[in-house]
Motif scaffolding. Sequence first.
Motif, PDB file in Angstrom:
ATOM      1  N   THR A   1      26.908  50.713  -3.182  1.00 59.15           N
ATOM      2  CA  THR A   1      27.912  49.634  -3.263  1.00 59.15           C
ATOM      3  C   THR A   1      28.474  49.464  -1.864  1.00 59.15           C
ATOM      4  O   THR A   1      28.821  50.448  -1.195  1.00 59.15           O
ATOM      5  CB  THR A   1      29.025  50.025  -4.234  1.00 59.15           C
ATOM      6  OG1 THR A   1      28.442  50.287  -5.514  1.00 59.15           O
ATOM      7  CG2 THR A   1      30.054  48.912  -4.372  1.00 59.15           C
ATOM      8  N   PHE A   2      28.561  48.222  -1.443  1.00 60.10           N
ATOM      9  CA  PHE A   2      28.954  48.013  -0.050  1.00 60.10           C
ATOM     10  C   PHE A   2      29.447  46.582   0.110  1.00 60.10           C
ATOM     11  O   PHE A   2      29.326  45.752  -0.789  1.00 60.10           O
ATOM     12  CB  PHE A   2      27.778  48.269   0.893  1.00 60.10           C
ATOM     13  CG  PHE A   2      26.508  47.583   0.455  1.00 60.10           C
ATOM     14  CD1 PHE A   2      26.277  46.259   0.843  1.00 60.10           C
ATOM     15  CD2 PHE A   2      25.582  48.238  -0.352  1.00 60.10           C
ATOM     16  CE1 PHE A   2      25.121  45.633   0.415  1.00 60.10           C
ATOM     17  CE2 PHE A   2      24.434  47.591  -0.762  1.00 60.10           C
ATOM     18  CZ  PHE A   2      24.192  46.278  -0.392  1.00 60.10           C
ATOM     19  N   ARG A   3      30.031  46.354   1.309  1.00 61.05           N
ATOM     20  CA  ARG A   3      30.430  44.976   1.633  1.00 61.05           C
ATOM     21  C   ARG A   3      29.313  44.383   2.462  1.00 61.05           C
ATOM     22  O   ARG A   3      28.865  44.978   3.436  1.00 61.05           O
ATOM     23  CB  ARG A   3      31.713  44.982   2.475  1.00 61.05           C
ATOM     24  CG  ARG A   3      32.996  45.234   1.691  1.00 61.05           C
ATOM     25  CD  ARG A   3      33.391  44.029   0.836  1.00 61.05           C
ATOM     26  NE  ARG A   3      34.084  43.019   1.616  1.00 61.05           N
ATOM     27  CZ  ARG A   3      35.405  42.993   1.766  1.00 61.05           C
ATOM     28  NH1 ARG A   3      36.153  43.928   1.207  1.00 61.05           N
ATOM     29  NH2 ARG A   3      35.954  42.044   2.468  1.00 61.05           N
ATOM     30  N   ASP A   4      28.906  43.209   2.071  1.00 53.34           N
ATOM     31  CA  ASP A   4      27.780  42.618   2.797  1.00 53.34           C
ATOM     32  C   ASP A   4      28.024  41.129   2.971  1.00 53.34           C
ATOM     33  O   ASP A   4      28.745  40.506   2.190  1.00 53.34           O
ATOM     34  CB  ASP A   4      26.497  42.846   1.996  1.00 53.34           C
ATOM     35  CG  ASP A   4      25.274  42.670   2.892  1.00 53.34           C
ATOM     36  OD1 ASP A   4      25.471  42.615   4.135  1.00 53.34           O
ATOM     37  OD2 ASP A   4      24.170  42.606   2.356  1.00 53.34           O
TER      38      ASP A   4
ATOM     39  N   GLU B   1      34.625  47.168  -6.630  1.00 52.84           N
ATOM     40  CA  GLU B   1      33.401  47.982  -6.495  1.00 52.84           C
ATOM     41  C   GLU B   1      32.963  48.523  -7.841  1.00 52.84           C
ATOM     42  O   GLU B   1      31.782  48.447  -8.213  1.00 52.84           O
ATOM     43  CB  GLU B   1      33.666  49.137  -5.526  1.00 52.84           C
ATOM     44  CG  GLU B   1      33.707  48.657  -4.079  1.00 52.84           C
ATOM     45  CD  GLU B   1      34.160  49.724  -3.098  1.00 52.84           C
ATOM     46  OE1 GLU B   1      34.293  50.888  -3.510  1.00 52.84           O
ATOM     47  OE2 GLU B   1      34.380  49.389  -1.911  1.00 52.84           O
ATOM     48  N   ILE B   2      33.954  49.041  -8.585  1.00 55.07           N
ATOM     49  CA  ILE B   2      33.630  49.600  -9.898  1.00 55.07           C
ATOM     50  C   ILE B   2      33.082  48.497 -10.809  1.00 55.07           C
ATOM     51  O   ILE B   2      32.101  48.685 -11.537  1.00 55.07           O
ATOM     52  CB  ILE B   2      34.874  50.280 -10.498  1.00 55.07           C
ATOM     53  CG1 ILE B   2      35.174  51.548  -9.698  1.00 55.07           C
ATOM     54  CG2 ILE B   2      34.669  50.621 -11.963  1.00 55.07           C
ATOM     55  CD1 ILE B   2      36.533  52.136  -9.934  1.00 55.07           C
ATOM     56  N   THR B   3      33.745  47.315 -10.707  1.00 51.10           N
ATOM     57  CA  THR B   3      33.282  46.194 -11.554  1.00 51.10           C
ATOM     58  C   THR B   3      31.821  45.849 -11.241  1.00 51.10           C
ATOM     59  O   THR B   3      30.988  45.678 -12.151  1.00 51.10           O
ATOM     60  CB  THR B   3      34.167  44.958 -11.318  1.00 51.10           C
ATOM     61  OG1 THR B   3      35.507  45.341 -11.539  1.00 51.10           O
ATOM     62  CG2 THR B   3      33.793  43.814 -12.252  1.00 51.10           C
ATOM     63  N   THR B   4      31.515  45.768  -9.924  1.00 50.47           N
ATOM     64  CA  THR B   4      30.119  45.420  -9.573  1.00 50.47           C
ATOM     65  C   THR B   4      29.165  46.490 -10.084  1.00 50.47           C
ATOM     66  O   THR B   4      28.077  46.184 -10.596  1.00 50.47           O
ATOM     67  CB  THR B   4      29.937  45.243  -8.061  1.00 50.47           C
ATOM     68  OG1 THR B   4      30.335  46.440  -7.411  1.00 50.47           O
ATOM     69  CG2 THR B   4      30.737  44.072  -7.540  1.00 50.47           C
ATOM     70  N   GLN B   5      29.640  47.745  -9.965  1.00 48.75           N
ATOM     71  CA  GLN B   5      28.771  48.846 -10.433  1.00 48.75           C
ATOM     72  C   GLN B   5      28.533  48.732 -11.939  1.00 48.75           C
ATOM     73  O   GLN B   5      27.399  48.861 -12.436  1.00 48.75           O
ATOM     74  CB  GLN B   5      29.409  50.194 -10.090  1.00 48.75           C
ATOM     75  CG  GLN B   5      29.302  50.541  -8.615  1.00 48.75           C
ATOM     76  CD  GLN B   5      30.214  51.687  -8.208  1.00 48.75           C
ATOM     77  OE1 GLN B   5      30.820  52.329  -9.052  1.00 48.75           O
ATOM     78  NE2 GLN B   5      30.297  51.927  -6.910  1.00 48.75           N
TER      79      GLN B   5
ATOM     80  N   THR C   1      31.546  42.092  -2.108  1.00 43.93           N
ATOM     81  CA  THR C   1      31.369  43.502  -2.438  1.00 43.93           C
ATOM     82  C   THR C   1      30.203  43.556  -3.413  1.00 43.93           C
ATOM     83  O   THR C   1      30.230  42.895  -4.456  1.00 43.93           O
ATOM     84  CB  THR C   1      32.652  44.056  -3.076  1.00 43.93           C
ATOM     85  OG1 THR C   1      33.662  44.027  -2.082  1.00 43.93           O
ATOM     86  CG2 THR C   1      32.466  45.474  -3.556  1.00 43.93           C
ATOM     87  N   VAL C   2      29.239  44.320  -2.997  1.00 40.65           N
ATOM     88  CA  VAL C   2      27.952  44.235  -3.711  1.00 40.65           C
ATOM     89  C   VAL C   2      27.521  45.615  -4.207  1.00 40.65           C
ATOM     90  O   VAL C   2      27.687  46.612  -3.513  1.00 40.65           O
ATOM     91  CB  VAL C   2      26.853  43.720  -2.739  1.00 40.65           C
ATOM     92  CG1 VAL C   2      25.484  43.729  -3.402  1.00 40.65           C
ATOM     93  CG2 VAL C   2      27.197  42.324  -2.277  1.00 40.65           C
TER      94      VAL C   2
ATOM     95  N   VAL D   1      24.729  42.776  -7.803  1.00 42.48           N
ATOM     96  CA  VAL D   1      25.897  42.052  -8.338  1.00 42.48           C
ATOM     97  C   VAL D   1      26.969  42.019  -7.241  1.00 42.48           C
ATOM     98  O   VAL D   1      27.351  43.067  -6.712  1.00 42.48           O
ATOM     99  CB  VAL D   1      26.451  42.755  -9.590  1.00 42.48           C
ATOM    100  CG1 VAL D   1      27.688  42.040 -10.101  1.00 42.48           C
ATOM    101  CG2 VAL D   1      25.383  42.819 -10.663  1.00 42.48           C
ATOM    102  N   GLY D   2      27.358  40.843  -6.901  1.00 44.04           N
ATOM    103  CA  GLY D   2      28.364  40.731  -5.824  1.00 44.04           C
ATOM    104  C   GLY D   2      29.589  39.972  -6.284  1.00 44.04           C
ATOM    105  O   GLY D   2      29.494  38.991  -7.004  1.00 44.04           O
ATOM    106  N   LEU D   3      30.738  40.509  -5.941  1.00 46.87           N
ATOM    107  CA  LEU D   3      31.987  39.805  -6.234  1.00 46.87           C
ATOM    108  C   LEU D   3      32.625  39.384  -4.910  1.00 46.87           C
ATOM    109  O   LEU D   3      32.647  40.156  -3.942  1.00 46.87           O
ATOM    110  CB  LEU D   3      32.972  40.726  -6.975  1.00 46.87           C
ATOM    111  CG  LEU D   3      32.565  41.105  -8.400  1.00 46.87           C
ATOM    112  CD1 LEU D   3      33.566  42.094  -8.975  1.00 46.87           C
ATOM    113  CD2 LEU D   3      32.499  39.882  -9.292  1.00 46.87           C
ATOM    114  N   SER D   4      33.129  38.181  -4.911  1.00 48.01           N
ATOM    115  CA  SER D   4      33.699  37.681  -3.652  1.00 48.01           C
ATOM    116  C   SER D   4      35.158  38.147  -3.512  1.00 48.01           C
ATOM    117  O   SER D   4      35.942  38.025  -4.453  1.00 48.01           O
ATOM    118  CB  SER D   4      33.656  36.165  -3.665  1.00 48.01           C
ATOM    119  OG  SER D   4      34.450  35.699  -2.610  1.00 48.01           O
TER     120      SER D   4
END
Length: 793
Positions: A242-245, A38-42, A254-255, A269-272
């Motif tokens: 930031t959320f899971r979508d 989450e932090i990374t996406t942020q 996680t976006v 930005v989303g990480l799988s």
Amino acid sequence: MNYKLRLASTVLLINLFVILLTATSAYLGYRQHQERAEITTQNLAQALENNLINSIRRIDVSLLALLDIDRIHYSEHRKNPTLMNGHIEQIRARLPEVDAIRLTDKNGLLLAGHDVLNSASTNLSDRPHFIRLKNDPTAELLISKPQISRINNKWVIVLARRVNHPEGGFDGMIFAALTLDFISEQFSSLNLGPGGKVTLREEGLGLIARYPEPDTMHRTIGNKDVGPEKLALFTSGKTQATFRDKDPDHLERTVTFHKLQDLPLYISVGLSPSDYLQPWRDDSLKLAGIALLFLLASIYATHVQYRAWLNQQKTSEHIAHQEALYHELVEDTPMLVVRYLPDTRIIFGNTAYAAFLGVPASEITGKQRLDFIPNESDKEQIKTRIAALTSENPVAVHGQHRAKGKNGQMRWTQWTDRAFFDSTGKLTHLQAIGEDITEQKRTRDIRAARMRLMEFAAEHSMNELLTATLDEVGSLTESTIGFYHFLEADQKTLTLQTWSTRTQREYCKAEGAGRHYNVDDAGIWVEAVHLRRPVIHNDYATQENKRGLPPGHAALLREMVVPVFRKGLIVAILGVGNKPTPYTDDDVQVVSLLADLAWDFAESKRLEAELVAMATTDFLTGLFNRRYFMKQMDSELARLKRVDITRAAVLMLDLDHFKRVNDRLGHAAGDAVLKHAAGTLQGELRKIDTAGRLGGEEFAILLLDADLITAEIFAERLRAKIANSPIEYDGHTVNITVSIGITVLQVDDANSETALSRADDALYAAKRDGRNRIRIADVAGGRKQESNLPKPV
Ligand SMILES: Nc1nc2c(ncn2[C@@H]2O[C@H](COP(=O)(O)OP(=O)(O)OP(=O)(O)O)[C@@H](O)[C@H]2O)c(=O)[nH]1
């Protein structure tokens, strides 16, 4: 709780704990990776936002700068719009992200900018951002939706500003075109992982750019398909979350969804999870593997442990069963069983052993086995026996010893001791199995004593036999004093008979054998006579009725006296004294048996003597009878024939006119005369001589070591004595005389009768010659000789 359940629950608890620990650790790991994602996406969203805003701001500043230049040179530029191109190119060179900067007139026709000359007739008046700028004099920078450039057919977005106429009014649009490829390239520099995704959308959510770029990108530009979370967020008007979508591409991510400040742009930005959770998955898998291994190991260990426990249970049960059997056996047996340590400390004693010792079974354990063995030599014997048992020579050893039984009684016991060793050969404990052999031993000892006494009886006198009996009784009862006395038929008179050898030696200084003792005058030692039963005084000193002991008698500690009964009468008493321990009923039994035996021996000795007497003695006179006298003569004649140096004279005597005594005074008077004559005759004899009554009033004398002269002197003395000893009978004085015939034994005599008849002949001669005289047989020719002695008056 039984062992099985305890073991299972313990293992279950441990495993639950391990599983919990693994799960917690996995969960925490998951949380950590999730948060990090989450932090990374942020952070990435923030970085992209900064990049884009910087670019847009720079582009906007550049457009404003170009507008300023255009306003300053407005009239020249309108006359020759290409003049503007130089400024535009100059600024565009500093904006690598910008594909083109262009200027239109108020009708939307391109005036200046990159490639404008080649596309002079291009009209952009239909573009929505143109229309908005035209219609809104206050409009600031507008960002268009993605569109295909009408000049170079590239997908671009356009950042446009309104150009105002120096005198007011709309005068066209200046805009910078950013190729979507360029934006995509910016995104590609991000390390999002294979499942990562970054998108840039305009305010209507239409897709501007995305990375990774699908092959069909041109068909997805402007696409408004977003995940439900993103849509809800967008609809709610929030600018950042930031959320899971789940995207329309069905990949969950996680976006972080971000509105670019005041710009109508949204970056996402989303990480799988399949990327960022991979290390967590790997770790978790490892952890789970370890947990599983632990689980399997613990199950296996539990299984092994349970099997071992089962085996142990079986072994324990087996041992317990064996133990129970052993105890049952040991407790039921009448044998004495004791287990003890090498230092003789008892670790187990069975009921029989406890009863034998007279100690409660519970108190035996811990006591020393040797404490129950009073005799020092017995203790040493046991120690020697134990020492003989080694692991090399573990055979059982046997032995007998005395033991202190119930009530302090001394008992004889017989034992078999067996030793037990551990695997190192060390002696761990011993087990002794024994039995009380006191009775057996006593019976055996009594039997042996009886045998000895019977043998002894054949060769010894009654008194010697009684003393021997007392010596045997003394050793059997450990007594140092012993006496045997007869009781007369009146049951009042004791005849002191004999004492044991030891008593005679150590105690009886006062002589008393043969003395008569009135029972009423005796001390408590004759209580057995009064009470007519065996009596024990184990503490003599405290006895009230004792009369004291004769001078020279040693102290009496204790005594026991048993009576001997015959036909309801006490015939004897046997007493013992000073045993070191108290006398018991067992001693009574021993003493009674031997006292009885002794009496029987004494009786048979007496009867034997009587029979001998009857066979050899004349009952009226007490002299030997004819048979015995003749036997004596026979043996003397035999000796003479053997040796021929011995001399023996034979005298035949006959009372003169004895018939007259009978006739005148009666037969009894005759008997009295016979007795009197016999007594006188006996009184004249030496010990070595023998006198016999041959029948009626006829007597004979065998004088040993005597010739005719000696015999004649003796005969004359006897004749005179009888003649001068009248007998008073029933008021009458009876004078008697005797005629005597003498001869000597001769080697030639055929037998005793030969010599006797020679003497008889001489006697006949004496009678014939007038009686009251002596005649000597003529031994050479059988001629009768008249005695040379003076004739009777
Ligand atoms: N009282 C008594 N008389 C006995 C006993 N034995 C034998 N006589 C008697 O002794 C007498 C023996 O008598 P005779 O043989 O005639 O001898 P005598 O009268 O002594 O005469 P002489 O021997 O010739 O002097 C008989 O009358 C027997 O009965 C006896 O044991 N007791």
